[in-house]
Design a protein around this motif. Structure first.
Motif, short mmCIF file in Angstrom:
data_model
loop_
_atom_site.label_atom_id
_atom_site.label_comp_id
_atom_site.label_asym_id
_atom_site.label_seq_id
_atom_site.Cartn_x
_atom_site.Cartn_y
_atom_site.Cartn_z
N ILE A 292 -87.21 18.33 10.44
CA ILE A 292 -86.24 17.24 10.58
C ILE A 292 -86.85 15.95 10.04
O ILE A 292 -88.01 15.61 10.34
N THR A 293 -86.10 15.23 9.23
CA THR A 293 -86.47 13.87 8.84
C THR A 293 -85.38 12.93 9.31
O THR A 293 -84.19 13.24 9.22
N ALA A 294 -85.79 11.79 9.84
CA ALA A 294 -84.82 10.80 10.34
C ALA A 294 -85.24 9.42 9.88
O ALA A 294 -86.43 9.15 9.64
N ASP A 295 -84.26 8.55 9.77
CA ASP A 295 -84.52 7.17 9.35
C ASP A 295 -83.78 6.23 10.29
O ASP A 295 -82.61 6.45 10.62
N PHE A 393 -93.64 6.92 10.42
CA PHE A 393 -94.16 5.87 9.55
C PHE A 393 -93.17 4.72 9.57
O PHE A 393 -92.17 4.73 8.87
N ILE A 394 -93.39 3.75 10.43
CA ILE A 394 -92.52 2.59 10.68
C ILE A 394 -91.12 3.08 11.09
O ILE A 394 -90.90 3.40 12.24
N ASP A 395 -90.17 3.18 10.14
CA ASP A 395 -88.81 3.58 10.50
C ASP A 395 -88.46 4.99 10.03
O ASP A 395 -87.31 5.41 10.16
N ASP A 396 -89.42 5.71 9.45
CA ASP A 396 -89.19 7.08 8.98
C ASP A 396 -89.86 8.06 9.94
O ASP A 396 -91.03 7.91 10.28
N ILE A 397 -89.11 9.09 10.33
CA ILE A 397 -89.58 10.04 11.34
C ILE A 397 -89.58 11.45 10.77
O ILE A 397 -88.64 11.85 10.07
N LEU A 398 -90.64 12.19 11.06
CA LEU A 398 -90.75 13.60 10.69
C LEU A 398 -91.01 14.41 11.95
O LEU A 398 -91.91 14.08 12.73
N MET A 399 -90.23 15.48 12.14
CA MET A 399 -90.42 16.34 13.31
C MET A 399 -90.38 17.81 12.90
O MET A 399 -89.67 18.18 11.97
N VAL A 400 -91.15 18.60 13.62
CA VAL A 400 -91.05 20.06 13.53
C VAL A 400 -90.64 20.54 14.92
O VAL A 400 -91.34 20.28 15.91
N THR A 424 -79.62 2.98 15.43
CA THR A 424 -78.84 4.08 14.87
C THR A 424 -79.70 4.83 13.85
O THR A 424 -80.60 4.26 13.23
N PHE A 425 -79.39 6.10 13.66
CA PHE A 425 -80.23 6.96 12.84
C PHE A 425 -79.39 7.73 11.82
O PHE A 425 -78.22 8.03 12.06
N THR A 426 -80.01 8.02 10.71
CA THR A 426 -79.51 9.05 9.80
C THR A 426 -80.58 10.13 9.76
O THR A 426 -81.78 9.82 9.81
N TYR A 427 -80.15 11.38 9.69
CA TYR A 427 -81.15 12.46 9.73
C TYR A 427 -80.70 13.65 8.91
O TYR A 427 -79.51 13.84 8.64
N GLU A 428 -81.68 14.42 8.49
CA GLU A 428 -81.45 15.66 7.76
C GLU A 428 -82.35 16.73 8.37
O GLU A 428 -83.43 16.43 8.90
N TYR A 429 -81.91 17.97 8.28
CA TYR A 429 -82.74 19.05 8.81
C TYR A 429 -82.63 20.28 7.92
O TYR A 429 -81.65 20.46 7.19
N SER A 430 -83.65 21.11 7.99
CA SER A 430 -83.68 22.32 7.17
C SER A 430 -84.65 23.31 7.79
O SER A 430 -85.64 22.92 8.44
N LEU A 431 -84.37 24.59 7.57
CA LEU A 431 -85.30 25.63 7.99
C LEU A 431 -86.34 25.92 6.91
O LEU A 431 -87.28 26.68 7.15
#
Length: 632
Positions: A292-295, A393-400, A424-431
């Motif tokens: 998952i990446t979120a901003d 990284f400041i406003d960018d988020i990476l999650m597993v 508020t967030f925008t996010y994308e996810y992928s397997l």
């Protein structure tokens, strides 16, 4: 001109024309060189003289502090405040021992030697620059870099002004202000600063870090070409606070908050830090994971000032006993520093004054640390058991996230996780794979993490042209350093080779000789990825020692404090570079060394022995500077 054209004709189009005026071929060639391109201009000996005077002052202060014994038992606060005073007041008083270290005729003799070594400059580019100036003036055009390295933008001044005013007229963020209000606010700021001076380092006279000349922040925007737009793109708002009244106090606040930021366990310092963390992450091959990446949308503008202050103080109270601050500070003193740094956000555009009533100014010296600490407190919702990796990284988020045992849908889980009362967030996810920072991160069939270089589709990032008036050692080092980045970032050797060939083509387009590129690539063959991933920076080692000591153990690295004498070992004399002066760096360095060795004071000579004077260069003639001048 033909030589420049020959270099540039193969370069991808990085110039974006947002006007209905056809760009002349000469103007297009100039801008294709990039705004970092430095023109081969006649040496400006007045600028060089000012730089030498500044170098004399730096060396003298260096010797002054060593003479007081600060090399062994350094007064951190004295050095810190001295540095801030010099930053906010360039004409800060000369060092009291400068005349004992340097003779009165030193600058004159050095400039005379540099004049003798100078040669005629190439004036062909002068005519082209005049055409650029005339084109901009006649068509009322403004030229700015675009957001996200998307290239260079040509815009009508009235369209640019319209977008700027659209943002400044958003009364939820800004409001109009008057000069009388600004004068009253600066007086109020001065009074509060004097009050703080009575309790915090009274002997250092902190009110002297208020600039002698100050003005509201300079507001400008960077067009967001990567976003969809109809007639004119939205702009990223930037407030240049270099000359603002609270610049010094924001720097003082940053010096206190930066050590506190080390206690944010999920913080990502840079790409090498992220790679180390991902390499150390071991996933169960039998379970199912999601990337998952979120901003955080408009993070700086959306953070309420009172929340920022409250969260910074909360973080301070929690970690004050385990943090190495540059100087001791109480809770009330920190609150006053926060007030002085964040409450006077005045800005100016085209002579009109505004006050930023919401969010942090993007350009404030302490903005990154304030945002990082505030986000750490606000994003406690991300501390869930199923999140096996969480980095920000400041406003960018990476999650597993381990989704093996999920009973609800992924979309529902994401909606609940990224629910916040003002962010508020925008996010994308992928397997399979996601893009984060400058990396493409993917999972293979065994849940092993694979990384490679990622560049945004709109990015037109081009290296500085080889014919630019930059120091040749810098230009020659670029292919090698960029190649090391590829080897470090790409975990697959085949991908490394593909990316290196792409890199070779980029440098060829920018006029770099084939033999120089090949020499760099030959040296890269002896570099292993494991060697390049080894932590080297002091900040990264300190951070890993607090949160991931097992990574340091893998490389047999111990976190040992750096002594002040080591930090004071080098002094850099920074002069404007000009390739029309042969051996400029060597001449300046040699002259400084000879001069300090002639010092007649035995007491000062003992301090001078350990002074290592180095030369560094600044670029004063870049296209960016010319264009800013023409836009004024």
């Amino acid at each position: 001109m033909y030589k420049i054209y020959n270099y540039c004709k193969r370069t991808p189009d990085i110039v974006h024309n947002l006007t209905d005026v056809k760009i002349p071929i000469i103007i297009n060639i100039i801008l294709t060189l990039g705004l970092s391109f430095s023109v081969n201009a006649k040496p400006n000996f007045k600028q060089i003289s000012n730089a030498i005077n500044e170098g004399m002052r730096k060396v003298s202060w260096h010797v002054f502090f060593k003479n007081l014994g600060y090399d062994d038992n350094c007064d951190e606060v004295t050095l810190l405040v001295h540095r801030i005073k010099k930053t906010v007041n360039p004409s800060y008083k000369p060092c009291p021992i400068q005349h004992a270290v340097f003779s009165d005729s030193f600058v004159e003799k050095l400039i005379s030697k540099l004049r003798n070594q100078s040669k005629p400059h190439n004036v062909v580019f002068d005519h082209m620059l005049k055409e650029l100036k005339q084109f901009v003036t006649d068509n009322n055009i403004i030229i700015k870099p675009s957001d996200k390295n998307a290239g260079v933008c040509l815009m009508y001044k009235h369209d640019y002004d319209k977008e700027v005013m659209r943002q400044l007229q958003d009364e939820t963020v800004y409001r109009p202000a008057t000069h009388a209000e600004y004068d009253y606010a600066t007086q109020d700021f001065t009074d509060k600063a004097k009050t703080l001076n009575k309790t915090l380092f009274k002997s250092l006279k902190l009110n002297s870090i208020i600039p002698t000349k100050f003005k509201p922040a300079n507001f400008y925007i960077l067009p967001k070409l990567h976003k969809q737009y109809d007639t004119f793109p939205k702009g990223r708002p930037i407030s240049g606070t270099c000359s603002s009244i609270n610049k010094g106090y924001a720097m003082l606040l940053e010096s206190e908050l930066k050590p506190l930021s080390l206690h944010i366990p999920n913080l990502i310092l840079d790409t090498p830090h992220l790679l180390l963390r991902l390499q150390n992450l071991k996933l169960d091959p039998k379970r199912k994971y999601m990337l998952i990446t979120a901003d955080i949308n408009s993070m700086y503008l959306e953070l309420p000032i009172d929340v920022c202050k409250r969260n910074c103080i909360k973080h301070f109270e929690k970690f004050k006993n385990v943090t190495d601050f540059p100087f001791p500070i109480t809770k009330n003193e920190l609150k006053t520093l926060l007030d002085l740094s964040l409450d006077y956000s005045y800005l100016e555009y085209n002579g009109e004054l505004f006050y930023q009533r919401k969010g942090i100014q993007m350009g404030n010296s302490a903005s990154v640390s304030v945002a990082n600490i505030t986000a750490e407190v606000e994003l406690e919702c991300l501390n869930k058991d199923e999140i096996v990796f969480n980095g920000r990284f400041i406003d960018d988020i990476l999650m597993v996230v381990d989704i093996t045992d999920f009973t609800n849908s992924v979309d529902e889980w994401l909606e609940n996780t990224f629910k916040h009362n003002f962010l508020t967030f925008t996010y994308e996810y992928s397997l399979e794979n996601v893009n984060f920072l400058d990396l493409n991160i993917s999972l293979n069939s065994n849940n092993e993490i694979i990384t490679s270089i990622y560049s945004k589709p709109m990015s037109k990032h081009e290296f500085v042209h080889f014919s630019s008036n930059h120091p040749k050692h810098l230009l020659k080092s670029l292919p090698y350093s960029c190649g090391m980045r590829i080897i470090r970032s790409c975990s697959n050797e085949n991908i490394q080779l593909i990316e290196l060939e792409k890199l070779r083509e980029k440098f060829i387009r920018r006029g770099y000789p084939n033999h120089l590129i090949q020499n760099a690539f030959d040296k890269l063959q002896n570099k292993s990825r494991e060697e390049l991933l080894k932590p080297k920076s002091k900040l990264l080692i300190k951070f890993l020692s607090l949160h991931q000591p097992e990574i340091l153990a893998q490389y047999n690295i111990s976190c040992s404090p750096t002594t002040q004498s080591q930090r004071l070992s080098e002094v850099f004399v920074v002069v404007p570079y000009c390739n029309n002066i042969k051996d400029m760096g060597k001449i300046v360095k040699s002259a400084f060394h000879k001069e300090v060795n002639l010092c007649t004071s035995n007491r000062l000579r003992k301090c001078i022995v350990d002074v290592h004077i180095c030369t560094a260069f600044s670029v004063k003639t870049s296209l960016r500077k010319y264009i800013q001048l023409y836009n004024a």
